[in-house]
Structure formats: structure tokens, C-alpha cells
Design an enzyme around this catalytic site. Structure first.
Site, mmCIF file in Angstrom:
data_model
loop_
_atom_site.group_PDB
_atom_site.id
_atom_site.type_symbol
_atom_site.label_atom_id
_atom_site.label_comp_id
_atom_site.label_asym_id
_atom_site.label_seq_id
_atom_site.Cartn_x
_atom_site.Cartn_y
_atom_site.Cartn_z
ATOM 1 N N GLU A 146 0.844 -0.667 0.445
ATOM 2 C CA GLU A 146 -0.146 -0.090 -0.217
ATOM 3 C C GLU A 146 0.970 0.824 -0.143
ATOM 4 O OE1 GLU A 146 -2.683 0.472 3.429
ATOM 5 O OE2 GLU A 146 -3.348 2.225 2.219
ATOM 6 N N ALA A 152 1.640 -0.529 11.085
ATOM 7 C CA ALA A 152 1.222 -2.190 10.124
ATOM 8 C C ALA A 152 0.606 -1.922 9.208
ATOM 9 C CB ALA A 152 0.580 -3.141 11.685
ATOM 10 N N MET A 153 0.092 -2.812 8.578
ATOM 11 C CA MET A 153 -0.368 -3.083 7.480
ATOM 12 C C MET A 153 -1.730 -4.086 7.368
ATOM 13 S SD MET A 153 -0.932 -1.696 4.408
ATOM 14 C CE MET A 153 -2.184 -2.522 3.539
ATOM 15 N N GLU A 154 -2.653 -3.810 6.553
ATOM 16 C CA GLU A 154 -3.744 -5.010 7.341
ATOM 17 C C GLU A 154 -3.818 -5.342 5.682
ATOM 18 O OE1 GLU A 154 -4.414 -1.303 6.171
ATOM 19 O OE2 GLU A 154 -5.739 -1.096 4.770
ATOM 20 N N ASN A 155 -2.434 -6.315 5.605
ATOM 21 C CA ASN A 155 -3.304 -7.475 3.914
ATOM 22 C C ASN A 155 -4.172 -8.707 4.451
ATOM 23 O OD1 ASN A 155 -0.814 -6.630 3.209
ATOM 24 N ND2 ASN A 155 -0.054 -6.791 5.027
ATOM 25 N N GLU A 184 -5.609 -3.060 12.604
ATOM 26 C CA GLU A 184 -5.142 -3.762 11.237
ATOM 27 C C GLU A 184 -6.470 -5.053 10.821
ATOM 28 O OE1 GLU A 184 -3.792 -2.823 9.172
ATOM 29 O OE2 GLU A 184 -2.532 -1.097 11.112
ATOM 30 N N HIS A 188 -9.722 -3.357 9.795
ATOM 31 C CA HIS A 188 -9.979 -3.362 8.411
ATOM 32 C C HIS A 188 -10.581 -4.618 7.576
ATOM 33 C CE1 HIS A 188 -7.562 0.793 7.458
ATOM 34 N NE2 HIS A 188 -6.486 0.290 8.327
HETATM 35 N N1 TRP Z 1 -3.125 1.626 5.726
HETATM 36 C C1 TRP Z 1 -1.902 0.941 6.589
HETATM 37 C C2 TRP Z 1 -2.817 1.273 7.593
HETATM 38 O O1 TRP Z 1 -3.438 2.339 8.205
HETATM 39 C C3 TRP Z 1 -1.477 1.600 7.182
HETATM 40 C C4 TRP Z 1 -0.076 1.914 5.841
HETATM 41 C C5 TRP Z 1 -0.270 2.485 4.174
HETATM 42 C C6 TRP Z 1 1.480 1.599 5.732
HETATM 43 N N2 TRP Z 1 0.908 3.227 3.561
HETATM 44 C C7 TRP Z 1 1.876 2.176 4.667
HETATM 45 C C8 TRP Z 1 1.674 0.986 6.433
HETATM 46 C C9 TRP Z 1 3.345 1.628 4.341
HETATM 47 C C10 TRP Z 1 3.181 0.880 6.334
HETATM 48 C C11 TRP Z 1 3.462 1.140 4.895
HETATM 49 O O2 TRP Z 1 -3.042 0.322 9.320
HETATM 50 ZN ZN ZN Z 2 -5.527 1.694 8.560
#
Ligand code: TRP
Ligand code: ZN
Length: 880
Positions: free
Chosen positions: A125, A266-269, A302, A305
């Protein structure tokens, strides 16, 4: 900068994609420097024109081959550019096979597939997938993904991707493979891949419909014993979303992977969250209470999400607040329910004011739904996230608990499985609530700036009427000079002398649907409300609960503020009144000569009553004892004297500490308690109050207080107590800090998360020796500029150390500029975050301006500057 000035992308130019991708099957042959990626996609053209080319995104890729429906593609059928691969003369429906190579080890931008230590991991993302393979890398292209990962079995025994594992086995040459299938179609930004020799912690959760979900947290081996709080937080999140919104998890497995090198939290994959290890790992002796709360909030965020972001995603990146504002709102509510609601609200508002208000007032200010961007990564901001959450909160206020729930149900009913817009969200909220009219409310999405409410009142004793005049204005911001008025809720109370609320009864015909709840709906530039049956001159309590993200301008005597502080039925405003007293006091100081500084007796007494009030919750009391942060104080001035604001704040703290030394010590002693360590709200509150007392005491700079700090530091059995004591020693006794600083280093040098605290706290010391100290710190073995947490600990903290960053010699500006320019070559996302520190430019004193301008120009003139840093620094440079 690259050859030409980077160009913005506009929301108004949005067009639906010409092609859709139905499925993508990926095969990865992992290698540190030469990973092979084989992608097989099924595409369908959406437009009639047979001449429509397919323009795929692709960056930093080595193209090996292209096949269409099994046939190698001749060179005249495609064009390769720096950021695109364009294919011509395509059938309406076809299979596209692409083979390309990538270099994960060299990827220090941490975007796409990269290595964090010995772990392969991904971050896609918003636009990282194009650094893995050629693709239509936009969120409205949603495909079903399968992934076969092939890697060395010894080095990478664990191979993970989204969804469920459907196949695995051994291969020649010590290799093995695992195949994953994600049954839900998704945009590429939610794709993830992880490979490594990871520690694993397992648990299960039984959902409301009785399905058993496999829960797994992966981390570096040796850290397994630090995953308990994250796991508990995950289970609590799953339960909370079922109870609050009826939302159940939808796959059979939920995985979290902790890595040390990560650009954000963090990232919600889908089904495979990747986390900055700071938001996973915690143990009593290494993590502070704030770390524990941060883990709970981010794990929740996360997880939430999965529905608000993944099941329903964004049509394009301008809609980012659709998922982020809503999900922040959800995680804030979750944390409020798990801990202490008012305290959570106060902390969230403090964060909003300290970051978002500053952003909103400066050259990088933008609406929660921006209308253009150069680099999307620059728009993961306090505005899109935190102000976005406030906007959702206002909707919740208007619709009430049940109405909001109905709106959420409708949102999923209408849009599950789709990529949608903020208008779609408001549409669902509206139709589920008797067509609630959001027409004017939409201004919150398109207009930047923090609205100011000017409030005047007059009391007519014969008529027993109170007239309230409310005028709203909103300062000019980069996207617009003139603003339309906002529709907003204003919490209001009229306090009688006995502390009770006088009922709100309006004279005349107003349509005020929520008056009985103490809420006024504001819609006009200026409006007047006459309240009747007001039988004594009341004290006004406005913006109760901080219902709207605004600034209030209202004359209020110190006596009235002290009264509110002691008596208001709204806890938020009790806190707020104390903050206003502190702010007004400091403002007065900054505007007068130091020799004349003295604190108003009413304020001093109010502070004293606060200390002796035994009815207050510990953590609430601790927050009320705080003095606003410098970044909040700066907002009171058009031209900021950073040193004087700092000194004024210190003077206030010193005065309070000498006046109430005994009370602080007494309170500190009474909260010591050495019982079993817990991280529940009462225990966190107790530690918070204890450490706030010690912080206040420490401002006396007396030897006997240093002894108390050292004693707490040496005997601490948890990180909260240890790090607060260390902070006091560093801030208030800088000449005597070396022993503690070194001891802490020796004790914790192998725990990078703890070393991040150690770096950050030293870089935050206002003392002049900090400049030399940060230069030493970056030479220590625990520092590594390519790890964002470490870079931020040092340079983020130093650039928020206002006295040192704005040092009269200009050395702070120069040092940070040097580091930004250096990092920009490796990790532009992090560089462009730090360069935001220069956004105060316009508010500097003339001499400082000249010094800062030199550095701004130097950054702007750097050869090959990234789009990221260019976008931020050019906005700052253009703000004269
Ligand atoms: N979508 C993630 C969140 O809000 C955040 C996110 C966007 C992110 N770009 C990123 C995390 C790049 C790490 C690196 O939880
Ligand atoms: Zn988020």
C-alpha cells in the site's frame, strides 16, 4: 529531482480502468538479490475500442518475457518505459504471462518485496505492488490471487501469503514450496508475501457463528514470549467487532508477522497483517504502558480493516479516509471500551491538536479527501486518519448509536466486495436514517483548515434568558481561501452555581433535533440562540466531549474556568478548563518580560484542588495534571519564539513543582504499590499518576528528588517506571545523567525496541549538549539509518525538540537537512516525513527564517530528489 518537475494527479481526472484482471497466479523463486517472479493473469477489456492499449505499472523491475495466450509477445507489440509497460493490439479477453526479476536486498525503500533482517516481507500500500511485478496497480482493479512461493527450506522454512495454504512440498536442491489461495478478490495493495525462519505463536478464536479460527503471530526467534499482549488484543478485537457491529472474521486463518524494518505502524493485508515489531512485541520489562496500549490499538486497527478497507475498499486513493478515518474511529472506540473512555478521548484529542491542527494550519494542509497529490505516500496523514475519524465521530453523534449501526449495516449490504467512494458511505448512512441530509456536512470532506467558533453570550436577568451567539470561520488553506460553513454538532451545558446543568430550552422556532441531549446543530456562518427559563447567570461549558474538531474562542474568566475544572458534568471539559488555564498563563508569560512572570492565584489554587481531589480516577487525574505540549502552545502565536515558549512552560512547571512539592511526593508515595504487574486500566492509571507526580517533582531539580528518580530507575520492575525515571534524570539533571544513560544501554543494548526509546529520549532533551549527543548516538552500534524506527527515534525526536531544532545558530536546521538528503536516496517515504519539520517556516522570527530558508533551498535543489520529499519541501518553500 528527475529531469522534469513531478506532476500532480487529480481526483477530477478519475476514469474507470480499461481492463480488469479477474485472476492472478504468482510464482516466486526467492533469492536475496535475484528473485524471479512469474505472473499469469486473466484480463478482460471493459471498453469497446479494440485499439485500447493496456498500460501496466512497473518500477525497478527487470523484464524477462511476456506471453499472451501462451505465445511470446513480439517486441513491436509492447513498450517499456521507466514506470510503465504498455501492450498493444490485444484481444478482448486473454491470458497474460509475465516473467520479471527483482532485487529484495537492495530495496531500502521498504516498498514492494524487501528484506527486513533475514525475513522476506512485502509492503504494497498504496503503490508497492508495481515494484514486484507489472500490474494494474490501482484499488479499483480487484482480482483473485494465488501464490506459489519457492525458497530454501533451511533459510525459509516458513512461507506465507494471503488466504489459505492449499499445497506444499519439497523440491530439489534443498528447496520447498507452499501454495496459498485467497478466495476473496482484492486490490494489489492488500497482497502480501513473507518468508523466513520465524518464531511462531499459535492460538484459536471461536467466532459468533461457532467457526474456529487459527490465529498465528510470527516474529524473530527468541521473541515468542513477547507476543502475548498482541494475541490477546487480537482476540479482543475479534469479539468487539462481533459485539459492536455484528462483523465476523471471514477466513479460517489470521496471521500477524512482526518485522523490524517497516515504514509505518502496520498493514492490513488480507489474512496476513505485517506489523512494525514495535506494535507486536511487549514484555513487562521491555515495554511501557503506552507500548501496550499502542499494540492494542494497532492490532485492533488492522483487524477492523478486514471489513472497513478489505471487504469494502477504496475506488481510488483520494478516498483513503473512507477506510482510514472509519477504521481509526473504530479502533479508538475499541480502546475506549477496553480501557477508560474519557482518558482515551482526552489522549486522542491531544494527538489531534498536537499533530493534525498543526498540519491543517500549515503549507501541507489538505482536506480529509484531498483533490490532488504528487506522491500518495505523503497523504497517510494525521488529517486523513485522525481528522477523518473525527468526521466519522460527528456522523455517529448525529445519528446516535443505533442509527450509526444501521448505517454501517446498510454500508455492507450495499457495497460488500466493492471499491467505493466516501459519497457511497454517506449514502448508506443517509438511507438507513430517514435520508439524513449530509449535503452541507460534505464540506468536511472537501475543505481543509480547523474551524474557529467564536462564542459570545449575554444574560438577561429579568427575562431569565441567555443569548448565545456562535460564529464560525475557517482560515484560508492551500486549497481554498474562502470556506463555506460547516454542519457540526456542538456539545453545550449551562452550569448553575451548584454545578448542576440548567435544562436547555430554546425560545423561538429552531429545528434543533438533539437539544435534549445537550447538542446544538450549527450550520450558519453566524447564528444566535436564545435559551429561556435560565434563572441564574450560568457558566458556559462548550464543545463538551470535543464533539467537533474545532478551536473555540470565548472569553472566560479564570474563576469560571476553575469552576468548570472542579464541577462540570462533562469530564472532558473539566480537563479542558485546566488546559485553557495553563495555555492562557503561558501566553501571558510569552507576551511579557521574564522578570514579571507570576502565576495567577486562582490557577494555582485550582491546580492544588485537583491534586487533593480523591474522587478522580488516577489516569484522568494524571492527564489533568499535564501542561499542554509545546506544539499545542505554538498555535497561540503568529510568530513563534520557541525558546521563550519553552522557558515559559518550564517556569510554570517549576512554580507548580515548588509550590506543591509535598503534595506530589505524598501522592507519589501513595501510588507506589509493588503488587503483581498488570496492564489493566486501574494499574496503568496508577503508574501514570505516580510517574506524572515524579515528573512534576523532578522539575525542582533538587538532589533529594534526583535520589528518588535514581532509586526508581535502579529498582524498576517494569519499563514504564524505568523509562520515566530515566527521562526525568536526562531532562532535569543533564549533568548527572551519564551513569543512568550508560547503565540503561548496557542492560538493553540487545533489545532494539528498548534502544529506540533510549535514542529518542536523549534526542528530545532541550539541553544544548543534545546536539553533540545525537552525533555520538548515531555512531553507536545500536543505530542503523536504514531501519525507520531507529532513524525516527533520533531524527524525528530531534526535529520535534523545538529548542534544539530551531537553535539560533541554525545548526539544527542544517543537521536535519543533511540527514534528510542522505536518507532520501534510500528511503524517500521516511525522508519526506522528517522534512515536514520545516513547515513552521512561515511562523519563524526573521533571523531564524533566513537560516531555515538556506536549508529548505538546499534540500529543494538536491539532484534526483524523490517525488515524496519534493512534494513536501516545495509546498513549504512556496509558503512565504
Ligand atoms: N493501511 C495501513 C494502516 O493504516 C497503513 C499504511 C499505508 C502503511 N501505507 C503504508 C503501512 C506503508 C506501512 C507502510 O494500517
Ligand atoms: Zn489503517
Amino acid at each position: 529531482m528527475k529531469d522534469a518537475t513531478p506532476q500532480p494527479i487529480y481526483l477530477k481526472d478519475y476514469v474507470a480502468p480499461d481492463y480488469l484482471i479477474k485472476t492472478i497466479d504468482l510464482v516466486f523463486e526467492l533469492d536475496d538479490t535475484r528473485t524471479q517472479v512469474y505472473s499469469t493473469m486473466k484480463l478482460i477489456r471493459q471498453v469497446d475500442n479494440t485499439n485500447t492499449s493496456l498500460k501496466l505499472n512497473g518500477e525497478n523491475l527487470i523484464l524477462k518475457s511476456i506471453k499472451i495466450d501462451g505465445e511470446l509477445l513480439a517486441e513491436d507489440r509492447y513498450e517499456e518505459e521507466e514506470e510503465f509497460l504498455t501492450l498493444h493490439h490485444l484481444p478482448q479477453e486473454f491470458t497474460l504471462e509475465i516473467h520479471n526479476e527483482i532485487n529484495p536486498e537492495e530495496n531500502k525503500a521498504l516498498d514492494g518485496l524487501y528484506k527486513s533482517g533475514n525475513i522476506f516481507c512485502s509492503q504494497n500500500e498504496p503503490e508497492g505492488f508495481r515494484r514486484i511485478t507489472y500490474y494494474l496497480d490501482r484499488p479499483d482493479v480487484m482480482a483473485k490471487f494465488t501464490t506459489k512461493i519457492i525458497g530454501d527450506k533451511k533459510l525459509y522454512p516458513i512461507l506465507l501469503s494471503n488466504g489459505n495454504p492449499i499445497d506444499s512440498g519439497d523440491l530439489e536442491g534443498g528447496k520447498h514450496f507452499v501454495t496459498w489461495e485467497d478466495p476473496f478478490k482484492k486490490p494489489a495493495y492488500l497482497y502480501a508475501l513473507v518468508a523466513g525462519d520465524l518464531g511462531e505463536v499459535k492460538d484459536t478464536y471461536t467466532t459468533m457463528s461457532g467457526r474456529e479460527i487459527d490465529l498465528r503471530i510470527y516474529c524473530d526467534k527468541g521473541n515468542e514470549d513477547k507476543c502475548g499482549h498482541a494475541m490477546l488484543s487480537l482476540k479482543n478485537s475479534m469479539k468487539w467487532d462481533e459485539d459492536t457491529f455484528g462483523l465476523e472474521y471471514d477466513l479460517d486463518i489470521y496471521m500477524i508477522v512482526a518485522v523490524d524494518s517497516f515504514n509505518m505502524g502496520a498493514m492490513e493485508n488480507k489474512g496476513l497483517n505485517i506489523f512494525n515489531s514495535a506494535y507486536v512485541l511487549a514484555k513487562q520489562d521491555t515495554a511501557s504502558d503506552n507500548d501496550y496500549l499502542g499494540i492494542e490499538g494497532v492490532v485492533g486497527h488492522e483487524y477492523f480493516h478486514n471489513w472497513t478497507g478489505n471487504r469494502i475498499t477504496c475506488r481510488d486513493w483520494f478516498q483513503l479516509t473512507l477506510k482510514e478515518g472509519l477504521t481509526v474511529y473504530r479502533d479508538q472506540e475499541f480502546s475506549a471500551d477496553m480501557n477508560q473512555r474519557t482518558v482515551k478521548r482526552i489522549e486522542d484529542v491531544a494527538g489531534l491538536r498536537g499533530h493534525q491542527f498543526v498540519e491543517d494550519a500549515g503549507p501541507t494542509g489538505h482536506p480529509i479527501k484531498p483533490s490532488s497529490y504528487i506522491e500518495m505516500n505523503n497523504f497517510y496523514t494525521a488529517t486523513v486518519y485522525e481528522k477523518g475519524s473525527e468526521v466519522i465521530r460527528m456522523i455517529r453523534t448525529f445519528l446516535g448509536k443505533e442509527g450509526f449501526r444501521k448505517g454501517m449495516d446498510k454500508y455492507f449490504e450495499l457495497f460488500d466486495g466493492q471499491a467505493v467512494t466516501t459519497e457511497d458511505f454517506l449514502h448508506a448512512m443517509s438511507v438507513a436514517n430517514n435520508n439524513f441530509d449530509f449535503t452541507q456536512f460534505k464540506n468536511w470532506y472537501s475543505q481543509a483548515g480547523t474551524p474557529v467558533l467564536k462564542i459570545e453570550s449575554s444574560y438577561h436577568s429579568e427575562k431569565q434568558e441567555l443569548t448565545l451567539k456562535v460564529s464560525q470561520s475557517c482560515p484560508a488553506t492551500p486549497e481554498a481561501d474562502i470556506k463555506k460553513p460547516f454542519h457540526m454538532p456542538l456539545g453545550l451545558g449551562l452550569l448553575a452555581r451548584d454545578g448542576q446543568d440548567i435544562p436547555l430550552v430554546l425560545n423561538g422556532n429552531h429545528s434543533q433535533p438533539q437539544l435534549e441531549e445537550g447538542i446544538l446543530h450549527l450550520t450558519k456562518k453566524s447564528e444566535e440562540f436564545v435559551f429561556k427559563n435560565v434563572n441564574e447567570s450560568p457558566i458556559l461549558s462548550v464543545n463538551r466531549g470535543f464533539m467537533a474538531p474545532v478551536k473555540i474562542e470565548m472569553e472566560q474568566s479564570f474563576a469560571n474556568l476553575a469552576f468548570i475544572m472542579a464541577n462540570d458534568n462533562d469530564e472532558f471539559n473539566r480537563f479542558e478548563a485546566g488546559q485553557i488555564l495553563a495555555k492562557e498563563t503561558i501566553k501571558g508569560f510569552v507576551e511579557t518580560d521574564k522578570t514579571e512572570w507570576s502565576i495567577d492565584a486562582i490557577y494555582l489554587e485550582a491546580y492544588g484542588s485537583l491534586l487533593s481531589d480523591e474522587t478522580l480516577d488516577d489516569s484522568f487525574k494524571a492527564l489533568c495534571m499535564e501542561i499542554p505540549e509545546e506544539s499545542i502552545l505554538h498555535q497561540m502565536f503568529d510568530v513563534i519564539d520557541f525558546q521563550k515558549v519553552h522557558d515559559a512552560r518550564e517556569f510554570l512547571l517549576n512554580t507548580l513543582s515548588s509550590k506543591y512539592e509535598k503534595a506530589f511526593i505524598h501522592l507519589y508515595e501513595s501510588k507506589k504499590d509493588e503488587g503483581e504487574f498488570k496492564v489493566d486500566a486501574p494499574s496503568i492509571g496508577r503508574r501514570s499518576l505516580k510517574n506524572t507526580c515524579l515528573r512534576r517533582m523532578s522539575a525542582t531539580q533538587k538532589d533529594e528528588i534526583l535520589a528518588i528518580c535514581e532509586q526508581q530507575f535502579n529498582n524498576a520492575t517494569n519499563m514504564t517506571d524505568e523509562i520515566s525515571a530515566l527521562g526525568n534524570i536526562i531532562f532535569d539533571f543533564p549533568q548527572k545523567a551519564a551513569t543512568a544513560v550508560n547503565k540503561f544501554y548496557q542492560k538493553w543494548k540487545h533489545e532494539t525496541l528498548v534502544m529506540q526509546k533510549w535514542l529518542g529520549i536523549q534526542a528530545a532533551a532541550a539541553d544544548d549538549s543534545t546536539y553533540e549527543r545525537v552525533l555520538e548516538l548515531e555512531k553507536t552500534d545500536v543505530y542503523d539509518k536504514t531501519v525507520p524506527n531507529l532513524f525516527r527515534s533520533l531524527w524525528g525526536a530531534f526535529s520535534r525538540n523545538y529548542v534544539q531544532f530551531h537553535h539560533p545558530t541554525g545548526r539544527g536546521y542544517k543537521l536535519v537537512a543533511d540527514r534528510v538528503i542522505e536518507l532520501d536516496k534510500l528511503n524517500p517515504q521516511i525522508a519526506s516525513r522528517i522534512v515536514g519539520a520545516y513547515r513552521d517556516y512561515k511562523k519563524l522570527m526573521p533571523g531564524q527564517k533566513t537560516l531555515m530558508k538556506t536549508e529548505i533551498d538546499r534540500i529543494l535543489g538536491t539532484k534526483d530528489l524523490s517525488k515524496n520529499t519534493y512534494e513536501i519541501i516545495s509546498k513549504i518553500a512556496g509558503d512565504q
